[in-house]
Design a protein around this motif. Structure first.
Motif, PDB file in Angstrom:
ATOM      1  N   ALA A 116       0.823  -1.212   0.000  1.00  0.00           N
ATOM      2  CA  ALA A 116       0.000   0.000   0.000  1.00  0.00           C
ATOM      3  C   ALA A 116       0.860   1.266   0.000  1.00  0.00           C
ATOM      4  CB  ALA A 116      -0.929  -0.009   1.216  1.00  0.00           C
ATOM      5  N   GLU A 117       2.028   1.200   0.646  1.00  0.00           N
ATOM      6  CA  GLU A 117       2.905   2.371   0.671  1.00  0.00           C
ATOM      7  C   GLU A 117       3.443   2.682  -0.717  1.00  0.00           C
ATOM      8  OE1 GLU A 117       7.119   3.911   2.654  1.00  0.00           O
ATOM      9  OE2 GLU A 117       6.201   2.033   3.330  1.00  0.00           O
ATOM     10  N   GLU A 118       3.957   1.651  -1.408  1.00  0.00           N
ATOM     11  CA  GLU A 118       4.492   1.878  -2.761  1.00  0.00           C
ATOM     12  C   GLU A 118       3.377   2.277  -3.723  1.00  0.00           C
ATOM     13  OE1 GLU A 118       7.565  -0.150  -5.947  1.00  0.00           O
ATOM     14  OE2 GLU A 118       6.501  -1.468  -4.543  1.00  0.00           O
ATOM     15  N   ALA A 119       2.209   1.633  -3.593  1.00  0.00           N
ATOM     16  CA  ALA A 119       1.082   1.985  -4.445  1.00  0.00           C
ATOM     17  C   ALA A 119       0.713   3.451  -4.260  1.00  0.00           C
ATOM     18  CB  ALA A 119      -0.110   1.093  -4.152  1.00  0.00           C
ATOM     19  N   GLY A 120       0.717   3.910  -3.010  1.00  0.00           N
ATOM     20  CA  GLY A 120       0.381   5.300  -2.731  1.00  0.00           C
ATOM     21  C   GLY A 120       1.359   6.259  -3.367  1.00  0.00           C
ATOM     22  N   ARG A 121       2.636   5.925  -3.335  1.00  0.00           N
ATOM     23  CA  ARG A 121       3.644   6.805  -3.925  1.00  0.00           C
ATOM     24  C   ARG A 121       3.490   6.896  -5.444  1.00  0.00           C
ATOM     25  NH1 ARG A 121       8.855   7.571  -0.844  1.00  0.00           N
ATOM     26  NH2 ARG A 121       8.261   7.348   1.337  1.00  0.00           N
ATOM     27  N   VAL A 122       3.188   5.772  -6.074  1.00  0.00           N
ATOM     28  CA  VAL A 122       3.020   5.794  -7.532  1.00  0.00           C
ATOM     29  C   VAL A 122       1.757   6.567  -7.908  1.00  0.00           C
ATOM     30  CG1 VAL A 122       2.688   4.396  -9.597  1.00  0.00           C
ATOM     31  CG2 VAL A 122       4.306   3.646  -7.835  1.00  0.00           C
ATOM     32  N   VAL A 123       0.662   6.337  -7.198  1.00  0.00           N
ATOM     33  CA  VAL A 123      -0.577   7.054  -7.499  1.00  0.00           C
ATOM     34  C   VAL A 123      -0.396   8.552  -7.270  1.00  0.00           C
ATOM     35  CG1 VAL A 123      -2.980   7.403  -6.802  1.00  0.00           C
ATOM     36  CG2 VAL A 123      -2.086   5.072  -7.079  1.00  0.00           C
ATOM     37  N   TRP A 124       0.239   8.920  -6.165  1.00  0.00           N
ATOM     38  CA  TRP A 124       0.478  10.354  -5.901  1.00  0.00           C
ATOM     39  C   TRP A 124       1.339  10.966  -7.003  1.00  0.00           C
ATOM     40  CZ3 TRP A 124       4.682  13.536  -5.265  1.00  0.00           C
ATOM     41  CH2 TRP A 124       4.401  14.829  -4.782  1.00  0.00           C
ATOM     42  N   PHE A 125       2.387  10.266  -7.400  1.00  0.00           N
ATOM     43  CA  PHE A 125       3.255  10.769  -8.460  1.00  0.00           C
ATOM     44  C   PHE A 125       2.486  10.942  -9.768  1.00  0.00           C
ATOM     45  CE2 PHE A 125       5.916   9.609 -12.136  1.00  0.00           C
ATOM     46  CZ  PHE A 125       6.734  10.738 -12.171  1.00  0.00           C
TER      47      PHE A 125
END
Length: 280
Positions: A116-125
């Motif tokens: 979920a942390e990596e997914a959040g970073r990609v979505v935010w980017f």
């Protein structure tokens, strides 16, 4: 400045989307996916690739190395396809290469779990750069050596196709319902807290400086390449501050067509080593 290479052999075209990138070999003995100034939207697509790819890298996301790649159209003289020949002739000089990741696999959410942390970073980017081309239909993600890699950002920074509207993009919402990583419960607020402070004027100046002057000269409404760079930085800086407040993640659509402009898309999984060998 991005590392500079020279294309020595045109291997095979990648026949997806409108940009028609190709696999090439270079004088550093590397193999690259080459994107051409003479294709589709030309230099704007390459500008987006450089700014987004290098910004992602500095934010800790994985992106294949990008290089400046000089092309002599004669390297493709054995290519029988007339469309490819015309593309190469129109793209002599400076183009963009993306490191070919041998053995990489196209992202499959059923086979690869994303935290979920990596997914959040990609979505935010992707929200930051306005990327409309990382959906479940066309993830533009690769899995290589067990890690997730981001590719193909030519459809991002959509505002640079109509600069008078760029100011409005700072607050423009981002619907991530169809994002390829939406099913993994992306922690967007957490990503914003970690990444937004990194998007400083100094970082944006560093990233935009990597775009060659030749790809920015003559931009309508701007006197110099540096003025164009400043315009990119201004939109991205403003968007980074509050974009997390404007990201929505709802149920994915089942049959809605992709929102990516057809002439910008072209990010499909790279060929496997076996198909590359066949092309040789």
């Amino acid at each position: 400045m991005l590392r500079e290479t020279f294309a020595t052999r045109y291997v095979t075209p990648l026949r997806e989307g409108g940009s028609l990138p190709g696999i090439v070999e270079a004088d550093d003995l590397g193999t690259y996916v080459m994107k051409f100034t003479g294709a589709g939207q030309g230099r704007k697509t390459l500008v987006a690739e450089v700014i987004c790819g290098e910004l992602a890298r500095r934010l800790g996301l994985r992106v294949p190395e990008l290089v400046r790649m000089e092309l002599d159209p004669v390297v493709g003289r054995a290519e029988p396809d007339q469309e490819v020949q015309e593309l190469l002739k129109a793209s002599g000089g400076l183009n963009l290469g993306m490191d070919f990741l041998p053995g990489s696999l196209g992202f499959d959410p059923l086979a690869y779990e994303v935290g979920a942390e990596e997914a959040g970073r990609v979505v935010w980017f992707d929200a930051l750069i306005g990327n409309v081309d990382r959906s479940w239909r066309n993830p533009n993600l690769l899995v290589w050596h067990g890690d997730l890699w981001l590719i193909d950002h030519g459809a991002a920074l959509i505002w640079h196709h109509n600069w008078p509207t760029a100011g409005a993009w700072a607050q423009r919402p981002y619907d991530a319902s169809d994002h390829a990583l939406a099913p993994f419960g992306p922690r967007i607020a957490e990503a914003a807290a970690a990444l937004a402070p990194l998007v400083t004027p100094a970082l944006l100046a560093e990233v935009t400086a990597l775009v060659p002057d030749a790809w920015l000269e003559g931009e309508h409404g701007f006197d110099t390449p540096d003025a164009v760079r400043a315009a990119y930085a201004e939109v991205l800086a403003a968007r980074a501050r509050t974009i997390h407040e404007h990201i929505t993640v709802g149920p994915p659509t089942a049959d809605k067509p992709s929102q990516a402009p057809g002439w910008l898309t072209g990010g499909h999984p790279l060929p496997t080593p076996s198909t590359l060998d066949d092309a040789r």
